[in-house]
Design an enzyme around this catalytic site. Sequence first.
Site, PDB file in Angstrom:
ATOM      1  N   ASN A 156       0.801  -1.227   0.000  1.00 55.40           N
ATOM      2  CA  ASN A 156       0.000   0.000   0.000  1.00 55.40           C
ATOM      3  C   ASN A 156       0.834   1.278   0.000  1.00 55.40           C
ATOM      4  O   ASN A 156       0.466   2.263  -0.619  1.00 55.40           O
ATOM      5  CB  ASN A 156      -1.011  -0.007   1.154  1.00 55.40           C
ATOM      6  N   GLU A 254       3.665  -5.170  12.308  1.00 50.32           N
ATOM      7  CA  GLU A 254       2.757  -4.014  12.133  1.00 50.32           C
ATOM      8  C   GLU A 254       1.627  -4.473  11.225  1.00 50.32           C
ATOM      9  O   GLU A 254       1.856  -4.745  10.043  1.00 50.32           O
ATOM     10  CB  GLU A 254       3.510  -2.844  11.486  1.00 50.32           C
ATOM     11  N   CYS A 288      -3.228   1.481   6.409  1.00 52.70           N
ATOM     12  CA  CYS A 288      -3.611   0.735   7.613  1.00 52.70           C
ATOM     13  C   CYS A 288      -4.279   1.648   8.639  1.00 52.70           C
ATOM     14  O   CYS A 288      -5.018   1.184   9.494  1.00 52.70           O
ATOM     15  CB  CYS A 288      -2.390   0.069   8.218  1.00 52.70           C
ATOM     16  N   GLU A 469       7.468   0.789  16.551  1.00 54.35           N
ATOM     17  CA  GLU A 469       8.576   1.342  15.782  1.00 54.35           C
ATOM     18  C   GLU A 469       8.623   2.842  16.019  1.00 54.35           C
ATOM     19  O   GLU A 469       7.614   3.439  16.386  1.00 54.35           O
ATOM     20  CB  GLU A 469       8.386   1.029  14.289  1.00 54.35           C
TER      21      GLU A 469
HETATM   22  P1  NAD Z   1       0.216  -9.349   3.191  1.00 53.37           P
HETATM   23  O1  NAD Z   1       0.300  -9.830   4.582  1.00 53.37           O
HETATM   24  O2  NAD Z   1      -0.529 -10.147   2.194  1.00 53.37           O
HETATM   25  O3  NAD Z   1       1.680  -9.188   2.583  1.00 53.37           O
HETATM   26  C1  NAD Z   1       2.672  -8.376   3.198  1.00 53.37           C
HETATM   27  C2  NAD Z   1       4.039  -8.881   2.784  1.00 53.37           C
HETATM   28  O4  NAD Z   1       4.219 -10.190   3.337  1.00 53.37           O
HETATM   29  C3  NAD Z   1       4.240  -9.025   1.281  1.00 53.37           C
HETATM   30  O5  NAD Z   1       5.562  -8.689   0.958  1.00 53.37           O
HETATM   31  C4  NAD Z   1       4.006 -10.509   1.063  1.00 53.37           C
HETATM   32  O6  NAD Z   1       4.647 -11.026  -0.082  1.00 53.37           O
HETATM   33  C5  NAD Z   1       4.607 -11.096   2.323  1.00 53.37           C
HETATM   34  N1  NAD Z   1       4.119 -12.434   2.691  1.00 53.37           N
HETATM   35  C6  NAD Z   1       2.922 -12.995   2.403  1.00 53.37           C
HETATM   36  N2  NAD Z   1       2.872 -14.245   2.899  1.00 53.37           N
HETATM   37  C7  NAD Z   1       4.062 -14.467   3.522  1.00 53.37           C
HETATM   38  C8  NAD Z   1       4.608 -15.567   4.236  1.00 53.37           C
HETATM   39  N3  NAD Z   1       3.930 -16.697   4.388  1.00 53.37           N
HETATM   40  N4  NAD Z   1       5.843 -15.452   4.757  1.00 53.37           N
HETATM   41  C9  NAD Z   1       6.538 -14.313   4.612  1.00 53.37           C
HETATM   42  N5  NAD Z   1       6.084 -13.237   3.932  1.00 53.37           N
HETATM   43  C10 NAD Z   1       4.854 -13.306   3.407  1.00 53.37           C
HETATM   44  O7  NAD Z   1      -0.327  -7.870   3.281  1.00 53.37           O
HETATM   45  P2  NAD Z   1      -0.657  -6.905   2.079  1.00 53.37           P
HETATM   46  O8  NAD Z   1      -1.939  -7.347   1.472  1.00 53.37           O
HETATM   47  O9  NAD Z   1       0.546  -6.743   1.202  1.00 53.37           O
HETATM   48  O10 NAD Z   1      -0.841  -5.503   2.816  1.00 53.37           O
HETATM   49  C11 NAD Z   1      -2.044  -5.076   3.367  1.00 53.37           C
HETATM   50  C12 NAD Z   1      -2.069  -5.306   4.855  1.00 53.37           C
HETATM   51  O11 NAD Z   1      -0.978  -4.639   5.466  1.00 53.37           O
HETATM   52  C13 NAD Z   1      -3.312  -4.731   5.502  1.00 53.37           C
HETATM   53  O12 NAD Z   1      -3.797  -5.638   6.453  1.00 53.37           O
HETATM   54  C14 NAD Z   1      -2.794  -3.482   6.186  1.00 53.37           C
HETATM   55  O13 NAD Z   1      -3.552  -3.036   7.279  1.00 53.37           O
HETATM   56  C15 NAD Z   1      -1.439  -3.914   6.602  1.00 53.37           C
HETATM   57  N6  NAD Z   1      -0.586  -2.749   6.871  1.00 53.37           N
HETATM   58  C16 NAD Z   1      -0.242  -2.464   8.170  1.00 53.37           C
HETATM   59  C17 NAD Z   1       0.537  -1.352   8.443  1.00 53.37           C
HETATM   60  C18 NAD Z   1       0.948  -0.986   9.853  1.00 53.37           C
HETATM   61  O14 NAD Z   1       1.866  -0.202   9.996  1.00 53.37           O
HETATM   62  N7  NAD Z   1       0.299  -1.524  10.880  1.00 53.37           N
HETATM   63  C19 NAD Z   1       0.966  -0.538   7.398  1.00 53.37           C
HETATM   64  C20 NAD Z   1       0.596  -0.857   6.107  1.00 53.37           C
HETATM   65  C21 NAD Z   1      -0.179  -1.977   5.839  1.00 53.37           C
END
Ligand code: NAD
Length: 488
Positions: A156, A254, A288, A469
């Site tokens: 995102n 996060e 997020c 963080e």
């Molecule tokens: P996601 O969990 O699908 O993927 C995040 C990352 O993890 C990607 O690089 C993905 O390739 C990797 N990943 C996926 N499966 C994995 C595994 N089994 N092992 C290791 N890595 C793996 O999330 P997304 O769809 O890319 O992002 C959206 C989510 O992120 C939303 O839930 C959003 O709220 C959250 N988010 C949180 C914050 C925060 O600071 N709290 C900030 C931004 C986004």
Amino acid sequence: MMAHSKALLVLENFIGGKFVPCSSYINSYDPSTGDVYCRVPDSGKEEVEAAVKAAKDAFPVWASKSPLERSQILNKLADLIEHDLEAFAQAESKDQGKTITFARTVDIPRAVYNFRFFASSVLHHTTECTEMAAVGCMHYTSRTPVGVAGLISPWNLPLYLLTWKIAPAIACGNTVVAKPSEMTSVTAWMMCKLLEKAGVPHGVVNVVFGTGAKAGEALVCHPDVPLISFTGSTLTAQRITEKSAPHCKRLSLELGGKNPAIVFDDADLAQCIPTTLRSSFANQGEICLCTSRIFVQRGIYSEFLKRFVAEAKKWQVGNPSDPTVDVGALISKEHLEKVRSYVKKAQAEGARVLCGEGVDSLALPAGNQKGYFMLPTVIAEVKDESCCMQEEIFGPVTCVVAFDTEEEVIKRANGVRYGLAATVWSSNVGRVHRVAQKLQSGLVWTNCWLVRDLNLPFGGMKASGVGREGAKDSYEFFTEVKTITIKH
Ligand code: NAD
């Protein structure tokens, strides 16, 4: 860069200071057209192994540099990214679907600032010292970098969130293997091209591209990566926690949110309405920290709803490269379908969709007909138990509901499994303090949204995260502390 095909951009992994081709690739789409425009390495164990080795080899020299030396390199890197800000912003907008305006004013400036911020903050930490004069001892703490840090980021805010991890990790003397989201890899790859010029030694920053299941999991399971900093969904975090448990890894997580905004009847609506529109729909609602449950005190509920919907209808959806557009494309076809399905579920449950999806028509430019666009959507009269009020939708959809009392709204705002960010709108100082204290949320903004001081802790409670963080918190996460006792 290799030119596999004239039309497609082809990325390569960055390992040990060199761009390295991969044996297989995955497609990356331009969300505003639906076309494949980029090929991303489909890395797995082999590539991660090479990257971890390069990071391990580079660690002793990098760890032994002074914070000042490292700080100067981070500042140089910040300058180089800033110099190319427009190219980075164009690339981020094309890759992610976000508006060029958001990429220019938020994503890339923040990536630059992440490096500047940690370049500065790393110079100002102090360690502790205590004395036990009665037994002739003094104690002090010493902090050292941990080793190879595994950094995994979402789609995102691609470069913004990746640099929020790379900057503190390397400022503290760690070396890193970073894995950006497979859906948004381009700006990380562009940054790699600047590392040598900035003076980052080979192997200090390695980037492997690919899916979470292959590349991400190989990184999480690698025995020589003692810490993982992850930003992404709660579901993925659960998997990472399981997979890393046998190695007792240090984790910073996060995660998602289901963020409430609470609007009391003494709120300044002239401030509250435009800010709550931004907090609901900025970056297509794909932040997020975005608001997705708006609780409005009953006395002003009708007025709020009327004004909020009228303003939401003014948000322009269209080609992300058009600077007059407010809402770009969602990240993928699957994600668009998922977000739309929530609106359908709400309707089926008897909620009222006041504007947007299924209600208003969306006129798109000829070249964007196959893009993943959606109008800002406002839903009212949704039950608290509805999946629209409980689950993270992560799109331009927000629910507005009425409440009566302070006590009631705190309970309802806390009645979800997440606890990332909340906003409170009221002109009563006593009330904003009281409510902020009682909300189960890692961040509470009152009468504003998204005003951040990077010095202070950032992170979520409950299913929104583990750890924090920020200047001090990232320093503590990315260093190992030791207590030393001296008898004199
Ligand atoms: P996601 O969990 O699908 O993927 C995040 C990352 O993890 C990607 O690089 C993905 O390739 C990797 N990943 C996926 N499966 C994995 C595994 N089994 N092992 C290791 N890595 C793996 O999330 P997304 O769809 O890319 O992002 C959206 C989510 O992120 C939303 O839930 C959003 O709220 C959250 N988010 C949180 C914050 C925060 O600071 N709290 C900030 C931004 C986004």
